[in-house]
Design an enzyme around this catalytic site. Structure first.
Site, mmCIF file in Angstrom:
data_model
loop_
_atom_site.group_PDB
_atom_site.id
_atom_site.type_symbol
_atom_site.label_atom_id
_atom_site.label_comp_id
_atom_site.label_asym_id
_atom_site.label_seq_id
_atom_site.Cartn_x
_atom_site.Cartn_y
_atom_site.Cartn_z
ATOM 1 N N ASP A 82 -3.071 5.532 -3.813
ATOM 2 C CA ASP A 82 -1.978 6.186 -4.729
ATOM 3 C C ASP A 82 -2.342 6.020 -6.258
ATOM 4 O OD1 ASP A 82 -1.508 3.439 -4.310
ATOM 5 O OD2 ASP A 82 0.487 3.426 -5.007
ATOM 6 N N GLU A 140 0.728 1.787 -2.953
ATOM 7 C CA GLU A 140 0.400 0.453 -2.877
ATOM 8 C C GLU A 140 1.130 0.019 -4.246
ATOM 9 O OE1 GLU A 140 -0.566 -3.123 -4.960
ATOM 10 O OE2 GLU A 140 -1.111 -1.133 -5.565
#
Length: 396
Positions: A82, A140
């Site tokens: 991400d 995350e």
């Protein structure tokens, strides 16, 4: 020897790592919204001899399972993919095409080197014992974090050990660093809404000033760390937002604050939480205001297992001077990482490879709009994880 075969394959495919990295860097996506990224990674695995699981927990994470041809252990390797809500200022020729979003933490590089390492292990699977579980994790950066979805899927229930790497620009790629025990901080997030009684600036005695109450909280909350914690405990309380806008001659009735708390031990986080609650009660009584306090655990402290960290040190020590020059012990980091959730359930260790550009005295750190990855770090990271997984698959 499997190690030399793997290293040769990785060297031959280094250009592929770089190509994947540059592609992913151009198309960053927010946590829990990584649809294109997930599709890109899934398409990479689809025609390969691997068990691929997509949309883990209904989200965009993926798990690829490489079945060896011999009995052995199950070792998991993890990378995240991400991005962050940051406008890129690197000037790279492959900079972000998604305005306001950037891979400013190296997750694009993490994904790229793990994809190519997995590809090499798939090509060698007939010579491998056990199983290698490749985790491409979503989200995350945002609570509750994608690691929980991966663990809840049940696909990691038989994993014996887990390892991961983060790229940090505190060193150039010739340095690998590690740490035993508490390694990265836990984090909690909070919001505080203070409601007083508004009034005219000329008559403060007729009002209950929410800004005064909030300002006192901002000042006093720092004493939780300086006066309520043992000096040997690590704790940080940060006020990141103070919203009390209004007219020049109006005493504000409402103020909203937000911030975060960092700590290396969970009991420290709980203690800070309780001390802040007690302080808020005092603020309410002192200023005759009412407070609504929200406190959310975002990430637990990352605590590396001693035995698995020793495995890393013993394995990589034999390679020092070959594809990297220095293996050093890292100090504790107050930043957070949801790899901590895996380590709560699976023995393992999370370590670091330098990604500082050459010739730079001080690099822009992760989460900076000018953060840049030294591309050499990807080959170093893939070799380090590669030789660790080969070593651990063979152990009884």
């Amino acid at each position: 020897m499997l190690r030399s075969i793997l290293f040769k394959k990785l060297e031959q495919k280094e250009h592929e790592m770089i190509a994947h990295y540059e592609h992913l860097h151009q198309y960053p996506e927010p946590s829990f919204e990584e649809k294109q990224t997930s599709q890109y990674v899934a398409s990479f695995y689809r025609n390969k001899n691997v068990q691929l699981h997509t949309r883990i927990g209904g989200q965009y994470g993926l798990i690829a399972v490489i079945e060896g041809n011999k009995p052995g252990r199950t070792i998991a390797l993890r990378a995240d993919f991400d991005a962050l809500n940051i406008k890129e200022e690197t000037g790279l020729p492959f900079e972000s095409k998604h305005e306001g979003w950037m891979h400013a933490c190296g997750h694009d590089a993490h994904t790229a080197y793990l994809m190519v390492l997995a590809e090499c292990l798939i090509e060698m699977k007939d010579s491998l014992p056990g199983k290698v579980v490749i985790i491409h994790q979503h989200a995350e950066e945002l609570a509750p974090g994608g690691a929980i979805d991966m663990l809840d899927s049940g696909l990691l229930n038989d994993v014996d050990e887990i390892y991961g790497i983060h790229l940090f620009p505190d060193y150039t790629p010739d340095v690998i660093s590690y740490r035993k025990g508490p390694t990265m901080g836990g984090r909690s997030l909070f919001k505080l809404h203070i409601k007083g009684k508004g009034g005219h600036g000329s008559s403060p005695h007729l009002a209950n000033d929410a800004i005064m109450a909030a300002s006192t909280f901002v000042t006093n909350v720092q004493t939780v760390v300086s006066r309520r914690l043992n000096p040997f405990e690590m704790g940080v309380v940060t006020i990141s937002s103070f919203n009390g806008l209004g007219s020049l001659n109006v005493i504000q009735e409402n103020v909203e604050l937000a911030g975060d708390v960092r700590y290396m031990e969970s009991h420290t986080g709980h203690k800070i939480h309780q001390e802040v609650i007690d302080m808020i009660k005092g603020i309410e009584e002192t200023f005759n205001v009412r407070c609504n306090f929200e406190y959310e655990l975002d990430c637990i402290p990352l605590i590396n297992h001693d035995i698995q960290t020793d495995y890393i040190v013993d394995t990589l020590a034999t390679s020092q001077g070959e594809y990297f020059n220095s293996l050093v012990e890292h100090g504790p980091l107050t930043s957070s990482e949801d790899f901590a959730s895996y380590l709560m359930k699976i023995p393992g260790s999370f370590f670091f490879v330098g990604c500082k550009p050459y010739g730079v005295e001080e690099a822009y750190f992760n989460h900076s709009p000018k953060f840049v990855v030294n591309k050499d770090a990807m080959l170093v990271a893939s070799k380090a994880l590669g030789e660790i997984v080969l070593s651990r698959l063979n152990k009884a």
